[in-house]
Design a protein around this motif. Structure first.
Motif, PDB file in Angstrom:
ATOM      1  N   TRP A  32     -29.060  -5.774 -24.220  1.00 44.42           N
ATOM      2  CA  TRP A  32     -30.427  -5.825 -24.737  1.00 44.42           C
ATOM      3  C   TRP A  32     -30.679  -6.998 -25.681  1.00 44.42           C
ATOM      4  CZ3 TRP A  32     -29.869  -5.807 -29.905  1.00 44.42           C
ATOM      5  CH2 TRP A  32     -28.777  -5.128 -30.454  1.00 44.42           C
ATOM      6  N   ASN A  33     -29.634  -7.666 -26.168  1.00 45.30           N
ATOM      7  CA  ASN A  33     -29.870  -8.663 -27.224  1.00 45.30           C
ATOM      8  C   ASN A  33     -30.499  -9.954 -26.689  1.00 45.30           C
ATOM      9  OD1 ASN A  33     -27.290  -8.996 -25.985  1.00 45.30           O
ATOM     10  ND2 ASN A  33     -26.665 -10.370 -27.618  1.00 45.30           N
ATOM     11  N   TYR A  34     -30.058 -10.382 -25.506  1.00 37.12           N
ATOM     12  CA  TYR A  34     -30.741 -11.458 -24.764  1.00 37.12           C
ATOM     13  C   TYR A  34     -30.968 -10.908 -23.357  1.00 37.12           C
ATOM     14  CZ  TYR A  34     -29.541 -14.610 -28.595  1.00 37.12           C
ATOM     15  OH  TYR A  34     -29.440 -15.212 -29.839  1.00 37.12           O
ATOM     16  N   PRO A  35     -31.903  -9.997 -23.230  1.00 35.46           N
ATOM     17  CA  PRO A  35     -31.988  -9.165 -22.025  1.00 35.46           C
ATOM     18  C   PRO A  35     -32.318  -9.923 -20.748  1.00 35.46           C
ATOM     19  CG  PRO A  35     -33.868  -8.798 -23.465  1.00 35.46           C
ATOM     20  CD  PRO A  35     -32.908  -9.627 -24.242  1.00 35.46           C
ATOM     21  N   PHE A  36     -33.005 -11.058 -20.864  1.00 31.19           N
ATOM     22  CA  PHE A  36     -33.327 -11.840 -19.670  1.00 31.19           C
ATOM     23  C   PHE A  36     -32.209 -12.818 -19.341  1.00 31.19           C
ATOM     24  CE2 PHE A  36     -35.333 -15.576 -17.645  1.00 31.19           C
ATOM     25  CZ  PHE A  36     -35.735 -14.958 -16.466  1.00 31.19           C
ATOM     26  N   ASN A  37     -31.826 -13.624 -20.299  1.00 29.57           N
ATOM     27  CA  ASN A  37     -30.789 -14.644 -20.121  1.00 29.57           C
ATOM     28  C   ASN A  37     -29.486 -14.031 -19.614  1.00 29.57           C
ATOM     29  OD1 ASN A  37     -28.777 -16.587 -20.472  1.00 29.57           O
ATOM     30  ND2 ASN A  37     -29.295 -17.033 -22.579  1.00 29.57           N
ATOM     31  N   LEU A  38     -29.047 -12.935 -20.236  1.00 27.90           N
ATOM     32  CA  LEU A  38     -27.746 -12.361 -19.916  1.00 27.90           C
ATOM     33  C   LEU A  38     -27.788 -11.469 -18.681  1.00 27.90           C
ATOM     34  CD1 LEU A  38     -26.374 -11.627 -23.495  1.00 27.90           C
ATOM     35  CD2 LEU A  38     -26.040 -13.640 -22.056  1.00 27.90           C
ATOM     36  N   ALA A  39     -28.973 -11.297 -18.099  1.00 31.52           N
ATOM     37  CA  ALA A  39     -29.084 -10.635 -16.798  1.00 31.52           C
ATOM     38  C   ALA A  39     -29.133 -11.666 -15.680  1.00 31.52           C
ATOM     39  CB  ALA A  39     -30.335  -9.756 -16.758  1.00 31.52           C
ATOM     40  N   ILE A  40     -29.982 -12.667 -15.846  1.00 30.42           N
ATOM     41  CA  ILE A  40     -30.205 -13.636 -14.772  1.00 30.42           C
ATOM     42  C   ILE A  40     -29.080 -14.674 -14.704  1.00 30.42           C
ATOM     43  CG2 ILE A  40     -31.843 -15.289 -13.806  1.00 30.42           C
ATOM     44  CD1 ILE A  40     -32.791 -12.386 -13.821  1.00 30.42           C
ATOM     45  N   GLY A  41     -28.463 -15.017 -15.832  1.00 31.08           N
ATOM     46  CA  GLY A  41     -27.364 -15.984 -15.821  1.00 31.08           C
ATOM     47  C   GLY A  41     -26.242 -15.592 -14.874  1.00 31.08           C
ATOM     48  N   PRO A  42     -25.669 -14.384 -15.010  1.00 34.11           N
ATOM     49  CA  PRO A  42     -24.648 -13.961 -14.050  1.00 34.11           C
ATOM     50  C   PRO A  42     -25.184 -13.843 -12.619  1.00 34.11           C
ATOM     51  CG  PRO A  42     -24.568 -12.614 -16.027  1.00 34.11           C
ATOM     52  CD  PRO A  42     -25.812 -13.437 -16.129  1.00 34.11           C
ATOM     53  N   LEU A  43     -26.451 -13.435 -12.477  1.00 29.04           N
ATOM     54  CA  LEU A  43     -27.035 -13.317 -11.136  1.00 29.04           C
ATOM     55  C   LEU A  43     -27.055 -14.663 -10.422  1.00 29.04           C
ATOM     56  CD1 LEU A  43     -28.479 -11.638  -8.969  1.00 29.04           C
ATOM     57  CD2 LEU A  43     -30.640 -12.145 -10.143  1.00 29.04           C
ATOM     58  N   ILE A  44     -27.329 -15.733 -11.158  1.00 28.57           N
ATOM     59  CA  ILE A  44     -27.314 -17.077 -10.564  1.00 28.57           C
ATOM     60  C   ILE A  44     -25.937 -17.360  -9.969  1.00 28.57           C
ATOM     61  CG2 ILE A  44     -27.443 -19.549 -11.089  1.00 28.57           C
ATOM     62  CD1 ILE A  44     -29.547 -18.802 -13.247  1.00 28.57           C
ATOM     63  N   GLY A  45     -24.880 -16.975 -10.686  1.00 28.02           N
ATOM     64  CA  GLY A  45     -23.531 -17.157 -10.167  1.00 28.02           C
ATOM     65  C   GLY A  45     -23.267 -16.329  -8.930  1.00 28.02           C
ATOM     66  N   ALA A  46     -23.731 -15.076  -8.933  1.00 24.75           N
ATOM     67  CA  ALA A  46     -23.520 -14.189  -7.787  1.00 24.75           C
ATOM     68  C   ALA A  46     -24.222 -14.714  -6.537  1.00 24.75           C
ATOM     69  CB  ALA A  46     -24.013 -12.782  -8.125  1.00 24.75           C
ATOM     70  N   ILE A  47     -25.470 -15.162  -6.687  1.00 25.57           N
ATOM     71  CA  ILE A  47     -26.224 -15.704  -5.556  1.00 25.57           C
ATOM     72  C   ILE A  47     -25.598 -17.010  -5.077  1.00 25.57           C
ATOM     73  CG2 ILE A  47     -28.441 -16.723  -4.890  1.00 25.57           C
ATOM     74  CD1 ILE A  47     -29.782 -14.716  -6.796  1.00 25.57           C
ATOM     75  N   SER A  48     -25.249 -17.886  -6.007  1.00 27.54           N
ATOM     76  CA  SER A  48     -24.672 -19.185  -5.652  1.00 27.54           C
ATOM     77  C   SER A  48     -23.399 -19.021  -4.830  1.00 27.54           C
ATOM     78  CB  SER A  48     -24.368 -19.996  -6.917  1.00 27.54           C
ATOM     79  OG  SER A  48     -25.539 -20.269  -7.649  1.00 27.54           O
ATOM     80  N   ALA A  49     -22.621 -17.995  -5.163  1.00 28.54           N
ATOM     81  CA  ALA A  49     -21.346 -17.784  -4.474  1.00 28.54           C
ATOM     82  C   ALA A  49     -21.511 -17.081  -3.128  1.00 28.54           C
ATOM     83  CB  ALA A  49     -20.408 -16.987  -5.368  1.00 28.54           C
ATOM     84  N   GLY A  50     -22.706 -16.558  -2.832  1.00 29.14           N
ATOM     85  CA  GLY A  50     -22.957 -15.936  -1.534  1.00 29.14           C
ATOM     86  C   GLY A  50     -22.848 -14.431  -1.501  1.00 29.14           C
ATOM     87  N   ASN A  51     -22.956 -13.783  -2.667  1.00 31.09           N
ATOM     88  CA  ASN A  51     -22.869 -12.325  -2.734  1.00 31.09           C
ATOM     89  C   ASN A  51     -24.248 -11.679  -2.651  1.00 31.09           C
ATOM     90  OD1 ASN A  51     -19.866 -11.997  -3.776  1.00 31.09           O
ATOM     91  ND2 ASN A  51     -20.795 -13.608  -5.005  1.00 31.09           N
ATOM     92  N   THR A  52     -24.260 -10.378  -2.461  1.00 35.43           N
ATOM     93  CA  THR A  52     -25.449  -9.585  -2.762  1.00 35.43           C
ATOM     94  C   THR A  52     -25.256  -9.023  -4.174  1.00 35.43           C
ATOM     95  OG1 THR A  52     -24.568  -7.483  -1.902  1.00 35.43           O
ATOM     96  CG2 THR A  52     -25.671  -8.959  -0.331  1.00 35.43           C
ATOM     97  N   ALA A  53     -26.326  -8.494  -4.769  1.00 39.82           N
ATOM     98  CA  ALA A  53     -26.194  -8.047  -6.160  1.00 39.82           C
ATOM     99  C   ALA A  53     -27.150  -6.912  -6.479  1.00 39.82           C
ATOM    100  CB  ALA A  53     -26.453  -9.216  -7.115  1.00 39.82           C
ATOM    101  N   ILE A  54     -26.640  -5.959  -7.245  1.00 42.14           N
ATOM    102  CA  ILE A  54     -27.471  -4.942  -7.882  1.00 42.14           C
ATOM    103  C   ILE A  54     -27.436  -5.227  -9.375  1.00 42.14           C
ATOM    104  CG2 ILE A  54     -27.763  -2.495  -8.399  1.00 42.14           C
ATOM    105  CD1 ILE A  54     -26.582  -1.865  -5.667  1.00 42.14           C
ATOM    106  N   LEU A  55     -28.610  -5.420  -9.944  1.00 42.57           N
ATOM    107  CA  LEU A  55     -28.748  -5.779 -11.353  1.00 42.57           C
ATOM    108  C   LEU A  55     -29.219  -4.563 -12.132  1.00 42.57           C
ATOM    109  CD1 LEU A  55     -28.844  -8.014 -13.537  1.00 42.57           C
ATOM    110  CD2 LEU A  55     -31.146  -8.543 -12.757  1.00 42.57           C
TER     111      LEU A  55
END
Length: 452
Positions: free
Chosen positions: A112-135
């Motif tokens: 919750w402390n950086y709720p957008f940055n710390l959610a989307i930052g890892p998601l960028i890595g997951a998408i870039s690597a070719g995974n699917t993701a549940i956030l």
């Protein structure tokens, strides 16, 4: 409860569409377009949940994500290339390569402390690597979580990327599923639960946690500049930053001068926003009460707390020792204890006695002193003569060790985290060396001689 969603993502991943490089790049572009569409709504949600102003919201959350997206789109083709590596003389005729392979269906649990940055930052890595993701965004910032879900829904079908809102029960349900990778950011306590759940499926994890990150100020420091940078790093986001300096450990000869400058910059940067209701608030009543109770002893600046707005004035406490309540756990709020030391070697030993922190900052004009601290103390990452700013460099891996976490991300390191490196030896069939076979006694002696 979420098994159907998990299975749909598993089927979509197995279709191999997410492995296509053009598909991944277009997905990152889609995410960026969706964020732009909801940018104003995001800033309003940050104001609603955290009383975070637009400038700080863009600086610490949205702008950082745009930078990470741009970097990933620009370099993804290079990152994803199969890598040719050296082959030893014993393998003459063969070639060796590393293939970059996604893990599969991934779970990202954000704080919750950086709720957008710390959610989307890892998601960028997951998408870039070719995974699917549940956030799974944080339930403690519901307005922001709602906008995150809207962004994800606009950008992606659920079978590819989905955002799931909810509380503890939602986390528990998700953690019962056999994900191929789990990325968690939050407290050490919950991190242990995540790791325990992941172990049931032998699922690899990244844990981004926290700890009591020290700012060590030696007698050779630029004291005024150290005070300015410590105050900024500590009190931004109302102290709710995992790499904020959790306490100051200052040489006795410069401690009072340091405190005087810290008081000056705290007043300059934060007094007016706090008095006018513009300073960020603590995320919940529970956390407000916990942080407020740490304000005890020799308060040399601040100390005011308003339960009606959940806001706590940036506070500096002097004459603190390691037995003080504020030194028993990570503060995660705008309260800064100041301790003093007479010997840097003793200070290093004291810090080493604490659990490994996520960050460490040393302020000194003496390179040997800085090197001594960096080499002697185990910690995740940090800076010399600065605080927090190392976090913004996408070319530096970010992550903890021990009690402060495991794994790393940011920039290419996010891609690497969500990628399995598959090692392949391509052996020739034109000839076959006999030395490895049981009947090759002479060749066996030769290879033993070569490898000695």
């Amino acid at each position: 409860m979420y098994e159907s969603l998990f299975n749909r993502q598993k089927q979509f991943y197995q279709s191999e569409r997410t492995r296509s490089l053009p598909f991944r790049i277009e997905s990152l572009k889609q995410l960026k377009r969706a964020i732009r569409y909801y940018e104003d709504a995001l800033l309003k949600a940050m104001k609603t949940d955290l009383n975070k102003g637009e400038t700080e919201g863009y600086l610490t959350e949205i702008g950082y994500v745009y930078n990470d997206l741009n970097l990933s789109m620009r370099h993804l083709k290079k990152w994803a290339e199969t890598e040719k590596v050296k082959t030893p003389v014993s393998h003459i005729g063969s070639t060796s390569k590393i293939h970059k392979e996604p893990y599969g269906v991934t779970l990202i649990i954000s704080p919750w402390n950086y709720p957008f940055n710390l959610a989307i930052g890892p998601l960028i890595g997951a998408i870039s690597a070719g995974n699917t993701a549940i956030l799974k965004p944080s339930e403690h910032t519901p307005a922001i979580s709602r906008v995150i879900s809207d962004i994800i829904s606009l950008a992606f079908p659920e079978k590819y990327v989905a955002s799931v809102e909810g509380g503890i029960e939602t986390n528990q349900s998700l953690l019962n599923l056999p994900f191929n990778y789990i990325f968690y950011t939050g407290s050490s306590h919950i991190g242990k639960i995540v790791m325990e759940k992941a172990a049931q499926h032998l699922t690899p994890v990244t844990l981004e946690l926290g700890g009591k990150s020290p700012a060590i100020v030696t007698k050779n420091a630029n004291v005024k500049l150290a005070a300015k940078r410590i105050v900024w790093g500590k009190f931004i986001n109302a102290g709710q930053t995992c790499v904020a300096p959790d306490f100051v450990y200052a040489h006795a000869s410069i401690k009072q001068e340091l405190i005087r400058h810290m008081k000056y910059y705290t007043e300059k940067f934060y007094e007016e926003p706090f008095r006018n209701g513009g300073y960020m608030r603590i995320v919940s009543e529970k956390h407000f009460e916990r942080v407020k109770d740490l304000i005890q002893g020799d308060v040399v600046h601040g100390g005011h707390a308003d339960p009606s707005t959940l806001s706590i004035e940036p506070t500096i406490i002097d004459n603190v020792d390691f037995g003080h309540d504020a030194m028993q756990e990570e503060i995660f709020g705008p309260v800064l204890p100041v301790l003093e030391f007479d010997s840097l070697d003793k200070a290093i030993l004291d810090v080493r006695d604490l659990p490994d922190p996520l960050a460490l900052y040393v302020f000194t004009g003496n390179k040997a002193e800085a090197g001594n601290v960096i080499q002697s103390v185990p910690f995740g990452g940090g800076a010399v003569n600065d605080t927090v700013f190392h976090l913004v460099n996408p070319h530096l891996p970010f992550g903890g060790r021990g009690n402060s976490g495991m794994g790393r991300y940011h920039g290419k390191y996010s891609f690497d985290t969500f990628t399995h490196e598959k090692s392949i030896l391509n052996q020739t069939t034109c000839f076959d060396f006999p030395f490895r076979y049981p009947d090759a006694k002479l060749f066996g002696k030769m290879i033993r001689y070569i490898w000695r």
